[in-house]
Design a protein around this motif. Structure first.
Motif, mmCIF file in Angstrom:
data_model
loop_
_atom_site.group_PDB
_atom_site.id
_atom_site.type_symbol
_atom_site.label_atom_id
_atom_site.label_comp_id
_atom_site.label_asym_id
_atom_site.label_seq_id
_atom_site.Cartn_x
_atom_site.Cartn_y
_atom_site.Cartn_z
ATOM 1 N N LYS A 87 56.473 26.769 -74.201
ATOM 2 C CA LYS A 87 56.518 25.491 -73.486
ATOM 3 C C LYS A 87 57.766 24.767 -74.000
ATOM 4 C CE LYS A 87 51.633 24.334 -72.658
ATOM 5 N NZ LYS A 87 51.149 25.615 -72.334
ATOM 6 N N PRO A 88 58.256 23.721 -73.308
ATOM 7 C CA PRO A 88 59.452 23.024 -73.796
ATOM 8 C C PRO A 88 59.278 22.589 -75.254
ATOM 9 C CG PRO A 88 58.888 22.258 -71.603
ATOM 10 C CD PRO A 88 57.769 23.152 -72.022
ATOM 11 N N GLY A 89 60.345 22.739 -76.028
ATOM 12 C CA GLY A 89 60.316 22.330 -77.437
ATOM 13 C C GLY A 89 59.920 23.453 -78.386
ATOM 14 N N MET A 90 59.432 24.566 -77.838
ATOM 15 C CA MET A 90 59.018 25.688 -78.706
ATOM 16 C C MET A 90 60.136 26.722 -78.817
ATOM 17 S SD MET A 90 55.226 26.464 -77.211
ATOM 18 C CE MET A 90 54.655 27.661 -78.391
ATOM 19 N N THR A 91 60.174 27.413 -79.953
ATOM 20 C CA THR A 91 61.042 28.589 -80.085
ATOM 21 C C THR A 91 60.181 29.825 -79.805
ATOM 22 O OG1 THR A 91 60.517 29.003 -82.397
ATOM 23 C CG2 THR A 91 62.335 27.469 -81.945
ATOM 24 N N ARG A 92 60.836 30.960 -79.634
ATOM 25 C CA ARG A 92 60.055 32.186 -79.427
ATOM 26 C C ARG A 92 59.248 32.510 -80.687
ATOM 27 N NH1 ARG A 92 64.798 32.832 -76.934
ATOM 28 N NH2 ARG A 92 64.909 33.485 -74.751
ATOM 29 N N ASP A 93 59.822 32.156 -81.830
ATOM 30 C CA ASP A 93 59.121 32.436 -83.077
ATOM 31 C C ASP A 93 57.802 31.656 -83.176
ATOM 32 O OD1 ASP A 93 59.193 33.946 -85.498
ATOM 33 O OD2 ASP A 93 59.533 32.064 -86.577
ATOM 34 N N ASP A 94 57.732 30.505 -82.489
ATOM 35 C CA ASP A 94 56.486 29.729 -82.498
ATOM 36 C C ASP A 94 55.338 30.485 -81.823
ATOM 37 O OD1 ASP A 94 57.715 27.577 -83.754
ATOM 38 O OD2 ASP A 94 58.252 26.593 -81.864
ATOM 39 N N LEU A 95 55.670 31.546 -81.082
ATOM 40 C CA LEU A 95 54.624 32.329 -80.401
ATOM 41 C C LEU A 95 54.043 33.406 -81.329
ATOM 42 C CD1 LEU A 95 56.604 32.972 -77.066
ATOM 43 C CD2 LEU A 95 54.930 31.156 -77.500
ATOM 44 N N GLU A 223 66.611 27.310 -70.188
ATOM 45 C CA GLU A 223 66.848 26.699 -68.861
ATOM 46 C C GLU A 223 65.591 26.814 -68.010
ATOM 47 O OE1 GLU A 223 70.099 28.120 -66.340
ATOM 48 O OE2 GLU A 223 71.496 27.853 -68.002
ATOM 49 N N VAL A 224 64.975 28.011 -68.063
ATOM 50 C CA VAL A 224 63.791 28.252 -67.219
ATOM 51 C C VAL A 224 62.584 27.500 -67.789
ATOM 52 C CG1 VAL A 224 62.314 30.009 -66.175
ATOM 53 C CG2 VAL A 224 64.727 30.516 -66.600
ATOM 54 N N VAL A 225 62.445 27.531 -69.123
ATOM 55 C CA VAL A 225 61.319 26.824 -69.756
ATOM 56 C C VAL A 225 61.381 25.328 -69.395
ATOM 57 C CG1 VAL A 225 60.335 26.127 -71.989
ATOM 58 C CG2 VAL A 225 61.050 28.499 -71.640
ATOM 59 N N GLN A 226 62.576 24.745 -69.460
ATOM 60 C CA GLN A 226 62.737 23.313 -69.118
ATOM 61 C C GLN A 226 62.403 23.080 -67.649
ATOM 62 O OE1 GLN A 226 63.221 20.937 -71.152
ATOM 63 N NE2 GLN A 226 63.742 22.158 -72.949
ATOM 64 N N ALA A 227 62.954 23.951 -66.788
ATOM 65 C CA ALA A 227 62.766 23.749 -65.342
ATOM 66 C C ALA A 227 61.292 23.877 -64.958
ATOM 67 C CB ALA A 227 63.612 24.761 -64.565
ATOM 68 N N LYS A 228 60.541 24.735 -65.684
ATOM 69 C CA LYS A 228 59.120 24.908 -65.353
ATOM 70 C C LYS A 228 58.257 23.805 -65.964
ATOM 71 C CE LYS A 228 59.129 29.742 -64.060
ATOM 72 N NZ LYS A 228 58.477 31.059 -64.089
ATOM 73 N N GLY A 229 58.855 23.018 -66.857
ATOM 74 C CA GLY A 229 58.205 21.797 -67.362
ATOM 75 C C GLY A 229 56.805 22.003 -67.930
ATOM 76 N N GLY A 232 55.248 27.419 -68.337
ATOM 77 C CA GLY A 232 55.610 28.768 -68.773
ATOM 78 C C GLY A 232 57.102 29.016 -68.797
ATOM 79 N N SER A 233 57.455 30.300 -68.916
ATOM 80 C CA SER A 233 58.868 30.680 -69.044
ATOM 81 C C SER A 233 59.215 31.651 -67.922
ATOM 82 C CB SER A 233 59.114 31.267 -70.438
ATOM 83 O OG SER A 233 58.258 32.355 -70.706
ATOM 84 N N ALA A 234 60.340 32.326 -68.065
ATOM 85 C CA ALA A 234 60.808 33.213 -66.983
ATOM 86 C C ALA A 234 59.755 34.282 -66.664
ATOM 87 C CB ALA A 234 62.111 33.889 -67.404
ATOM 88 N N THR A 235 59.427 34.414 -65.399
ATOM 89 C CA THR A 235 58.455 35.436 -64.993
ATOM 90 C C THR A 235 59.064 36.363 -63.929
ATOM 91 O OG1 THR A 235 57.524 33.875 -63.398
ATOM 92 C CG2 THR A 235 56.388 34.060 -65.503
ATOM 93 N N LEU A 236 59.684 35.753 -62.898
ATOM 94 C CA LEU A 236 60.181 36.575 -61.780
ATOM 95 C C LEU A 236 61.426 37.350 -62.193
ATOM 96 C CD1 LEU A 236 59.581 33.882 -59.029
ATOM 97 C CD2 LEU A 236 58.143 35.845 -59.597
#
Ligand code: NAD
Ligand code: LMR
Length: 337
Positions: A87-95, A223-229, A232-236
């Protein structure tokens, strides 16, 4: 007879990825596994009149291991987009805390039910989840480094698109196939624009434009994470990228052509060119590089590109190596604790 399993098939990536796989003529059986909603996805895809058969598998409880076993049994290729997205504000490492456990459980299932399958890991943080899969398969005595692929293809796809957007009159995105090496998060992502047909375009950019372009590739996911607000993140684009790698691996099963793709791999000495690559990347065990694909997975690491990188790219690589080292250790420690 080619069976492909998608683990996390009901998710944002899993659904469009499964659709693309349903359309692939090289796939005979498409096996869909998820912990929610997968019967609906399977029923829906099964109406498409391509020749492959679609089956879906949903566990009846947290303890039920039979659904995963049936989904995986006999699979030649397994793709894993299971796990939570940013989600916005998270790094991948936060997952890591959530996804590491999911990946370990699925890797155990692969070891027990599809030990010879090619395994493509999409779930983040890829820099750490791929070492988790490697260690888990090792513990089960079924590990073949040539069959494990960290999916970094989206970085290549973005690198191609973003440079073309700077030269709309003189180029198309499909003109390019940029090597993007290192890892899959922020500064571990190193696009090599100074090589191949991108060089002539890249050299026309100012220093500031070059920096911006590289940063855009490194942080394209944001960019995608921000746009999806928050949704989620890039899926397509990710489904497209994951499909591209899967399609290439399947093609290599029956083709004598050179098929090259970048992937985040274990630089194990059993793979041709991996020892040379490992030395050139400061001894890291995992790194993304172009590889030649063959009938048994990764046939050869194309490490020679590391000898041709520019001074600016060397600086980017130094930062990438340092961060990757920590990401890799984190994955290995989790899987071996
Ligand atoms: P999503 O939440 O839409 O889908 C994930 C799916 O995984 C869900 O359907 C969920 O039920 C399923 N799942 C959870 N635990 C599971 C388990 N134990 N077994 C099987 N399925 C399980 O998320 P998404 O947008 O599809 O993203 C999935 C992952 O891919 C995330 O970790 C994301 O960060 C990553 N990702 C990687 C790249 C890349 O370039 N490698 C690009 C985009 C996203
Ligand atoms: C991406 O690059 O789009 C993915 O890794 C998802 C993310 O978290 O940015």
């Amino acid at each position: 007879m080619v069976k492909v399993a998608v683990l996390g098939a009901a998710g944002g990536i899993g659904q469009p990825l499964s659709l693309l796989l349903k359309l692939n003529q090289n796939v005979d059986e498409l096996s869909l596994f998820d912990v929610v909603n997968v019967p609906g996805v399977g029923a829906d895809l099964s109406h498409i009149n391509s020749d492959s058969e679609t089956k879906s598998f949903l566990p009846s409880s947290k303890e039920d291991k039979t659904a995963l076993a049936s989904a995986l049994s006999g699979s030649n290729l397994v793709i894993i987009p299971a796990g939570i997205p940013r989600k916005p504000g998270m790094t991948r490492d936060d997952l890591f805390n959530i996804n590491a456990g999911i990946i370990k459980g699925l890797a155990e299932g692969i070891a027990e039910n599809a030990p010879k399958a090619f395994v493509l890991v999409i779930s983040n943080p890829v820099n750490s989840t791929v070492p988790i899969v490697a260690e888990t398969l090792k513990q089960k005595g079924v590990y073949d480094p040539a069959r494990l692929f960290g999916v970094t293809t989206l970085d290549i796809v973005r690198a191609n698109t973003f440079i073309s957007q700077l030269f709309p009159k003189e180029s198309k995105p499909s003109d390019f196939n940029i090597n993007v090496i290192g890892g899959h998060s922020g500064e571990t992502i190193v696009p090599l624009y100074s090589q191949g047909n991108s060089k002539a375009f890249y050299d026309k950019l100012s220093e500031e434009q070059k920096k911006e372009l590289i940063r855009r590739v490194q942080f394209g996911g944001d960019e995608v994470v921000q746009a999806k607000g928050g949704a989620g993140s890039a899926t397509l684009s990710m489904a497209y990228a994951g499909y591209r790698l899967a399609e290439s691996i399947l093609k290599a099963l029956s083709s004598s052509e050179d098929i090259i793709e970048c992937t985040y791999l274990n630089l194990d000495s059993s793979i041709k060119g991996a020892s040379e690559a490992k030395e050139l990347v400061g001894g890291l065990d995992f790194f993304s590089l172009p590889v030649k694909l063959g009938k048994n997975g990764i046939a050869e690491v194309k490490y020679e590109i590391l000898n041709k990188i520019s001074d600016d790219e060397k600086k980017l690589l130094a930062v990438a190596k340092e961060q990757l080292s920590g990401n890799i250790s984190k994955g290995v420690s989790f899987a071996t604790k």
